[in-house]
Design a protein around this motif. Structure first.
Motif, short mmCIF file in Angstrom:
data_model
loop_
_atom_site.label_atom_id
_atom_site.label_comp_id
_atom_site.label_asym_id
_atom_site.label_seq_id
_atom_site.Cartn_x
_atom_site.Cartn_y
_atom_site.Cartn_z
N THR A 222 0.83 -1.21 0.00
CA THR A 222 0.00 0.00 0.00
C THR A 222 0.87 1.26 0.00
N ASP A 223 2.17 1.08 -0.17
CA ASP A 223 3.07 2.22 -0.38
C ASP A 223 3.06 2.49 -1.89
N PHE A 224 2.25 3.43 -2.32
CA PHE A 224 2.00 3.60 -3.75
C PHE A 224 3.20 4.21 -4.47
N ARG A 225 4.07 4.84 -3.71
CA ARG A 225 5.33 5.30 -4.30
C ARG A 225 6.19 4.09 -4.68
N LEU A 230 7.97 -0.12 -8.77
CA LEU A 230 7.98 -1.53 -9.16
C LEU A 230 7.20 -1.78 -10.45
N GLY A 231 6.69 -0.71 -11.05
CA GLY A 231 5.94 -0.84 -12.29
C GLY A 231 4.54 -1.34 -12.09
N ARG A 232 4.01 -1.20 -10.87
CA ARG A 232 2.68 -1.75 -10.57
C ARG A 232 1.61 -0.68 -10.45
N ASP A 233 1.88 0.52 -10.82
CA ASP A 233 0.91 1.58 -10.62
C ASP A 233 -0.36 1.37 -11.43
N ASP A 234 -0.29 0.61 -12.53
CA ASP A 234 -1.50 0.37 -13.32
C ASP A 234 -2.47 -0.55 -12.58
N SER A 301 13.31 -8.82 -13.37
CA SER A 301 14.18 -7.73 -13.80
C SER A 301 14.91 -7.10 -12.62
N MET A 302 14.61 -7.57 -11.40
CA MET A 302 15.26 -7.06 -10.19
C MET A 302 16.31 -8.04 -9.65
N GLU A 303 16.63 -9.05 -10.43
CA GLU A 303 17.50 -10.11 -9.92
C GLU A 303 18.83 -9.58 -9.40
N HIS A 304 19.34 -8.55 -10.03
CA HIS A 304 20.64 -7.99 -9.63
C HIS A 304 20.59 -7.32 -8.25
N LEU A 305 19.39 -7.06 -7.74
CA LEU A 305 19.26 -6.39 -6.44
C LEU A 305 19.21 -7.36 -5.26
N ALA A 306 19.14 -8.65 -5.54
CA ALA A 306 19.00 -9.63 -4.47
C ALA A 306 20.06 -9.51 -3.37
N PRO A 307 21.33 -9.30 -3.71
CA PRO A 307 22.34 -9.22 -2.64
C PRO A 307 22.10 -8.10 -1.62
N ARG A 308 21.30 -7.10 -1.99
CA ARG A 308 21.03 -6.00 -1.06
C ARG A 308 20.06 -6.40 0.04
N VAL A 309 19.33 -7.49 -0.18
CA VAL A 309 18.31 -7.91 0.78
C VAL A 309 18.86 -9.05 1.62
N LYS A 310 19.13 -8.77 2.87
CA LYS A 310 19.75 -9.75 3.76
C LYS A 310 18.70 -10.60 4.47
N LEU A 311 19.16 -11.73 4.96
CA LEU A 311 18.27 -12.65 5.66
C LEU A 311 17.65 -12.00 6.89
#
Length: 537
Positions: A222-225, A230-234, A301-311
């Motif tokens: 519900t964070d519309f920003r 994420l390309g989901r505004d539609d 298309s976000m696969e390269h960002l995975a290392p930024r998200v830690k366990l």
């Protein structure tokens, strides 16, 4: 009664199944799929690669299950034989129908969705659904599906509500024609978005009138920003859209209404994590069920960002959501993705519930759809390319649109079943015995000893399950990897990269309280479980 003693009821189940076995059975394991690494090594690798060690199986197709691939030749004789062997003996099964169209493709999407520029066109829908309905007929010719009873049926995507109602009605009619199918005897489920549900209420009413009784709406955040980023505004443009969508769903008559949320996105420095507020916002809409999906980066298309998200981040977000939902009256097993206000309901569709708990075989129709039995796993054309041409052409030629079919070894089939079972945070023991003619304890004694002794899983007497603990949920990848096939275990052990921890995860949990044992050091199974097993037999 002891958990690792020979349970006479389980053995009765196994003997009965062995008597019923047909000539068709599992493949012999290939040479890399016989012996796996040790339990501790596998655990560490699963935790390290927590972004890929989840309920999706297999991992590393080319190295792990490709040797089980059924030859794909023009007459499809071997495919047909494998299908008949896999599904022919089952009187009950389930169906998943895939609609690969969305108005936009979200950056976090890992699913089979065609290019939205093409997928928005009415001509595309017309061509696709003609092939889809023909696929019903092709499978009926091979498997006599009209003699099989459907016990679960989901229509997913993509966004199935993005197409005209008439196409969904065609799918429902095809199911009636080619299966023993009565929608009044199960909960058929369909998916929608806030924007469609808000602006096209007539579709919701039509779904209900044609026998669909469960609807799932993908809110995600519900964070519309964030939604716009994420390309989901539609699909999810404003709180008013979501509120209107909820009202329209209820007005259409749906009493089984699920909202999907997603966590595990990269957090921006200096910005408050919007996740807790998203959970609270959704609860205020009073859905019957809430499903939490952890972001899976592979194939997006976000696969390269995975290392930024830690366990640590995803564990904290999952724990926060569980607490908020629990305080609001939503319940769910530890490790389970879906929470429900109805104590008598799992919160999931009949299709997903029976797939996860009992491993009831299912056929998948449509572009890139997956099918699974206790002996085989297959993917339709388009699973890799996300394009329709080969799928359409195959059906036009009268050929099943299968891209890859794998006649599995028993361990590979077990790994698929177990991985999906962890959608509910554990494995239902009678169902395992029913599927494979083996006692889970006999097959995975070292792994279960390790998991119980380290407080990662427990035996749940109420539900006859080997179930995650809170500690096990925090180390989900390491736990589920214990039930992977040996070749997949070696793949993740040898795979470079993954998260690096300051303290070894296993050393950090070693020495914690052990699971209850008797004086001989054996794990308990209660008399309650014995009674339930007898009732099940």
């Amino acid at each position: 009664m002891m958990f690792n003693s020979r349970n006479t009821i389980i053995q009765t189940i196994i003997r009965k199944l062995q008597q019923k076995r047909t000539a068709f059975t599992w493949q012999e394991p290939h040479e890399r799929d016989i012996v796996g690494p040790g339990v501790e090594e596998t655990f560490r690798a699963g935790v390290r690669h927590h972004h890929i060690c989840n309920t999706a199986f297999p991992i590393g197709h080319n190295e792990t299950i490709r040797p089980y691939r059924v030859r794909r030749v023009r007459d499809q004789k071997e495919l047909h034989e494998a299908l008949r062997g896999s599904f022919g003996g089952h009187k009950e099964m389930m169906l998943y129908v895939h609609v690969p169209f969305c108005h936009t493709r979200c950056q976090f999407c890992e699913y089979t969705v065609v290019d939205p520029k093409l997928g928005r066109l009415e001509d595309t829908h017309k061509i696709y659904f003609k092939a889809l309905i023909d696929e019903f007929r092709l499978y009926d010719e091979v498997l006599n599906t009209h003699e099989k009873t459907l016990v679960g049926f989901d229509i997913g995507g993509g966004t199935p509500s993005a197409v005209r109602v008439e196409y969904i009605e065609e799918v429902m009619n095809a199911a009636r024609k080619h299966f023993n199918f009565d929608p009044e005897k199960m909960e058929v489920s369909i998916e929608t978005t806030p924007r469609i549900a808000a602006t096209e209420p007539e579709k919701l009413r039509a779904y209900y009138q044609m026998g669909i009784r469960r609807i799932s709406m993908g809110v995600q955040t519900t964070d519309f920003r964030l939604a716009k980023e994420l390309g989901r505004d539609d699909a999810n443009a404003s709180s008013s859209d979501i509120q209107r969508a909820v009202e329209n769903v209820r007005n259409a008559g749906f009493k089984s209404f699920n909202l999907d949320l997603m966590y595990g996105f990269p957090l921006r420095k200096g910005r408050v994590d919007p996740w807790p507020q998203t959970v609270k916002d959704v609860i205020s809409m009073e859905p019957d069920h809430v499903t939490l999906y952890r972001m899976r980066y592979k194939g997006t298309s976000m696969e390269h960002l995975a290392p930024r998200v830690k366990l640590e981040q995803v564990n904290q977000q999952e724990g926060t959501a569980r607490q908020i939902l629990s305080e609001a009256g939503y319940h769910g097993l530890i490790g389970k993705n879906t929470y429900s206000r109805d104590l008598k309901s799992s919160g999931c569709s009949d299709y997903l519930d029976k797939r996860v708990v009992h491993a009831v075989p299912y056929l998948g129709y449509g572009l890139g759809a997956q099918s699974f039995s206790h002996h085989s796993l297959s993917y339709n054309l388009g699973a890799v390319t996300k394009k329709m041409y080969q799928y359409i052409r195959s059906v036009e030629l009268g050929r099943l649109p299968i891209q890859d079919m794998y006649h599995l070894s028993q361990r590979a089939a077990i790994a698929k079943m177990a991985s999906v079972s962890f959608y509910f945070g554990g494995i239902h023991l009678p169902s395992f015995a029913h599927c494979f003619g083996r006692d889970l304890r006999d097959m995975f004694a070292p792994e279960i000893d390790f998991l119980l002794a380290n407080g990662l899983m427990t035996f749940d007497a109420q539900s006859d399950r080997l179930q995650l603990t809170l500690l096990g949920k925090k180390h989900f990848g390491g736990v589920v990897a214990q039930f992977y096939s040996p070749s997949v275990q070696r793949f993740i052990v040898n795979k470079p990269g993954g998260e690096v921890f300051d303290v070894d995860p296993l050393e950090k949990i070693q020495g914690q309280d052990r699971a209850p044992k008797d004086s001989n050091g054996e794990f308990y199974v209660s008399e309650v479980v014995q009674g339930k097993l007898e009732e099940w037999v």
